[in-house]
Design a protein around this motif. Structure first.
Motif, PDB file in Angstrom:
ATOM      1  N   LYS A  58       0.816  -1.179   0.005  1.00 52.15           N
ATOM      2  CA  LYS A  58       0.080   0.027   0.087  1.00 52.15           C
ATOM      3  C   LYS A  58       0.798   1.424  -0.048  1.00 52.15           C
ATOM      4  O   LYS A  58       0.575   2.187  -0.824  1.00 52.15           O
ATOM      5  N   LEU A  59       1.882   1.127   0.924  1.00 49.60           N
ATOM      6  CA  LEU A  59       2.776   2.347   0.858  1.00 49.60           C
ATOM      7  C   LEU A  59       3.723   2.562  -0.602  1.00 49.60           C
ATOM      8  O   LEU A  59       3.729   3.807  -0.814  1.00 49.60           O
ATOM      9  N   LEU A  60       4.041   1.523  -1.044  1.00 45.12           N
ATOM     10  CA  LEU A  60       4.696   1.536  -2.370  1.00 45.12           C
ATOM     11  C   LEU A  60       3.563   2.095  -3.450  1.00 45.12           C
ATOM     12  O   LEU A  60       4.135   3.110  -4.060  1.00 45.12           O
ATOM     13  N   GLN A  61       2.415   1.731  -3.301  1.00 45.54           N
ATOM     14  CA  GLN A  61       1.395   2.122  -4.368  1.00 45.54           C
ATOM     15  C   GLN A  61       1.371   3.578  -3.988  1.00 45.54           C
ATOM     16  O   GLN A  61       1.119   4.361  -5.096  1.00 45.54           O
ATOM     17  N   GLU A  62       1.095   4.043  -2.822  1.00 46.18           N
ATOM     18  CA  GLU A  62       0.968   5.424  -2.632  1.00 46.18           C
ATOM     19  C   GLU A  62       2.201   6.286  -3.159  1.00 46.18           C
ATOM     20  O   GLU A  62       2.026   7.381  -3.582  1.00 46.18           O
ATOM     21  N   GLY A  63       3.347   6.006  -2.764  1.00 45.86           N
ATOM     22  CA  GLY A  63       4.632   6.618  -3.390  1.00 45.86           C
ATOM     23  C   GLY A  63       4.770   6.549  -4.895  1.00 45.86           C
ATOM     24  O   GLY A  63       5.298   7.501  -5.349  1.00 45.86           O
TER      25      GLY A  63
END
Length: 90
Positions: A58-63
């Motif tokens: 999720k953090l990767l996708q948001e980043g």
């Protein structure tokens, strides 16, 4: 129980060393098994427990949000062109 769409509560006792056993239905809902990692997200006096692998994704996708547009990647062909140019630089 369909744990992905059902809202439920459960509780657990905090042991002297701060350890808590995550209830079976909660582990199933999170998709975690023995040896997996969980992330604790604390906000405004509340804690969410999240499967660490899911949280990292999720953090990767948001980043990465907006990066394809910024790099003018709009199609699979654009991805292939980028991959070929990166490979040529190596």
């Amino acid at each position: 129980m369909d744990t992905m769409t059902t809202v439920f509560t459960d509780n657990a006792k905090v042991m002297p060393k701060g350890q808590v056993t995550i209830p079976k239905d909660v582990r199933k809902a999170l998709g975690v098994e023995a040896g997996d990692r969980v992330t604790f997200v604390v906000s405004q006096g509340e804690v969410r427990i999240i499967n660490s692998a899911v949280y990292a994704m999720k953090l990767l996708q948001e980043g990465m949000q907006g990066q394809a547009e910024a790099a003018a990647i709009r199609s699979e062909e654009d991805v292939l062109k980028l991959a070929k140019s990166v490979r040529a630089e190596e």
